[in-house]
Write a protein that holds these residues in place. Structure first.
Motif, PDB file in Angstrom:
ATOM      1  N   THR A  57       0.838  -1.202   0.000  1.00 29.59           N
ATOM      2  CA  THR A  57       0.000   0.000   0.000  1.00 29.59           C
ATOM      3  C   THR A  57       0.874   1.254   0.000  1.00 29.59           C
ATOM      4  O   THR A  57       1.865   1.327   0.734  1.00 29.59           O
ATOM      5  CB  THR A  57      -0.911   0.020   1.256  1.00 29.59           C
ATOM      6  OG1 THR A  57      -1.680  -1.179   1.277  1.00 29.59           O
ATOM      7  CG2 THR A  57      -1.837   1.228   1.255  1.00 29.59           C
ATOM      8  N   TRP A  58       0.488   2.222  -0.811  1.00 35.97           N
ATOM      9  CA  TRP A  58       1.123   3.540  -0.829  1.00 35.97           C
ATOM     10  C   TRP A  58       0.135   4.507  -0.200  1.00 35.97           C
ATOM     11  O   TRP A  58      -0.978   4.671  -0.686  1.00 35.97           O
ATOM     12  CB  TRP A  58       1.426   3.927  -2.271  1.00 35.97           C
ATOM     13  CG  TRP A  58       1.908   5.337  -2.462  1.00 35.97           C
ATOM     14  CD1 TRP A  58       1.181   6.387  -2.943  1.00 35.97           C
ATOM     15  CD2 TRP A  58       3.204   5.840  -2.198  1.00 35.97           C
ATOM     16  NE1 TRP A  58       1.951   7.515  -2.999  1.00 35.97           N
ATOM     17  CE2 TRP A  58       3.217   7.208  -2.534  1.00 35.97           C
ATOM     18  CE3 TRP A  58       4.377   5.291  -1.689  1.00 35.97           C
ATOM     19  CZ2 TRP A  58       4.338   8.008  -2.401  1.00 35.97           C
ATOM     20  CZ3 TRP A  58       5.499   6.094  -1.569  1.00 35.97           C
ATOM     21  CH2 TRP A  58       5.464   7.432  -1.918  1.00 35.97           C
ATOM     22  N   SER A  59       0.501   5.131   0.907  1.00 39.48           N
ATOM     23  CA  SER A  59      -0.381   6.061   1.608  1.00 39.48           C
ATOM     24  C   SER A  59       0.452   7.097   2.358  1.00 39.48           C
ATOM     25  O   SER A  59       1.412   6.729   3.057  1.00 39.48           O
ATOM     26  CB  SER A  59      -1.267   5.291   2.601  1.00 39.48           C
ATOM     27  OG  SER A  59      -2.116   6.167   3.295  1.00 39.48           O
ATOM     28  N   ASP A  60       0.071   8.348   2.200  1.00 44.22           N
ATOM     29  CA  ASP A  60       0.784   9.446   2.860  1.00 44.22           C
ATOM     30  C   ASP A  60       2.286   9.421   2.568  1.00 44.22           C
ATOM     31  O   ASP A  60       3.106   9.695   3.441  1.00 44.22           O
ATOM     32  CB  ASP A  60       0.543   9.429   4.378  1.00 44.22           C
ATOM     33  CG  ASP A  60      -0.903   9.709   4.734  1.00 44.22           C
ATOM     34  OD1 ASP A  60      -1.539  10.524   4.026  1.00 44.22           O
ATOM     35  OD2 ASP A  60      -1.410   9.104   5.696  1.00 44.22           O
ATOM     36  N   GLY A  61       2.639   9.049   1.345  1.00 43.83           N
ATOM     37  CA  GLY A  61       4.039   9.064   0.940  1.00 43.83           C
ATOM     38  C   GLY A  61       4.866   7.911   1.477  1.00 43.83           C
ATOM     39  O   GLY A  61       6.097   7.955   1.416  1.00 43.83           O
ATOM     40  N   LYS A  62       4.216   6.881   2.009  1.00 44.32           N
ATOM     41  CA  LYS A  62       4.952   5.743   2.572  1.00 44.32           C
ATOM     42  C   LYS A  62       4.392   4.435   2.033  1.00 44.32           C
ATOM     43  O   LYS A  62       3.204   4.315   1.738  1.00 44.32           O
ATOM     44  CB  LYS A  62       4.840   5.737   4.101  1.00 44.32           C
ATOM     45  CG  LYS A  62       5.483   6.938   4.746  1.00 44.32           C
ATOM     46  CD  LYS A  62       5.337   6.891   6.240  1.00 44.32           C
ATOM     47  CE  LYS A  62       5.956   8.172   6.818  1.00 44.32           C
ATOM     48  NZ  LYS A  62       5.713   8.296   8.232  1.00 44.32           N
ATOM     49  N   SER A  64       3.638   0.462   2.791  1.00 44.58           N
ATOM     50  CA  SER A  64       3.451  -0.509   3.877  1.00 44.58           C
ATOM     51  C   SER A  64       3.117  -1.858   3.267  1.00 44.58           C
ATOM     52  O   SER A  64       2.606  -1.946   2.145  1.00 44.58           O
ATOM     53  CB  SER A  64       2.354  -0.058   4.842  1.00 44.58           C
ATOM     54  OG  SER A  64       1.100  -0.017   4.185  1.00 44.58           O
TER      55      SER A  64
END
Length: 118
Positions: A57-62, A64
């Motif tokens: 997952t790509w979320s808020d520039g990170k 996971s």
């Protein structure tokens, strides 16, 4: 001719390997042979259980990573096919025929989408 991606959605927790009728494999083989001889099938496969998968997952520039099984998900992609059909109506007809070979007690959804040609 347009290509279509068909994604088979199943409720993984409701269908066990013991629940697969013997004749399902035979019916599946006959249909896959027919669709291949018709020159429509480009690729198809079932997918391993979500317990063996990982979501990235790509979320808020990170980035996971979440290892399966994905218990919060009701339906998962259990398999796919890529077909080349004259139109969406033909792709939907093959999807209908694929679903009809499964046991009536199962709930399976097939999402058919045209592949964007670049």
């Amino acid at each position: 001719m347009p290509r279509f991606l068909s994604m088979i959605r199943i409720e993984e927790n409701k269908i066990s390997e013991d629940d697969f009728p013997e004749e399902l494999g035979e019916r599946m083989g006959k249909l896959l042979e027919e669709i291949t001889k018709a020159g429509v099938m480009l690729d198809t496969a079932g997918l391993r259980p979500t317990a063996e998968g990982t979501r990235v997952t790509w979320s808020d520039g990170k980035i996971s990573y979440t290892d399966g099984p994905f218990t919060e998900t009701k339906e998962v992609i259990g398999g796919y096919s890529i077909t080349q059909c004259k139109d969406k109506a033909e792709a939907l007809e093959w999807a209908k025929r694929f679903l009809e070979i499964h046991p009536e007690r199962w709930t399976i959804t097939c999402e058919v989408r045209e592949i964007e040609e670049g």
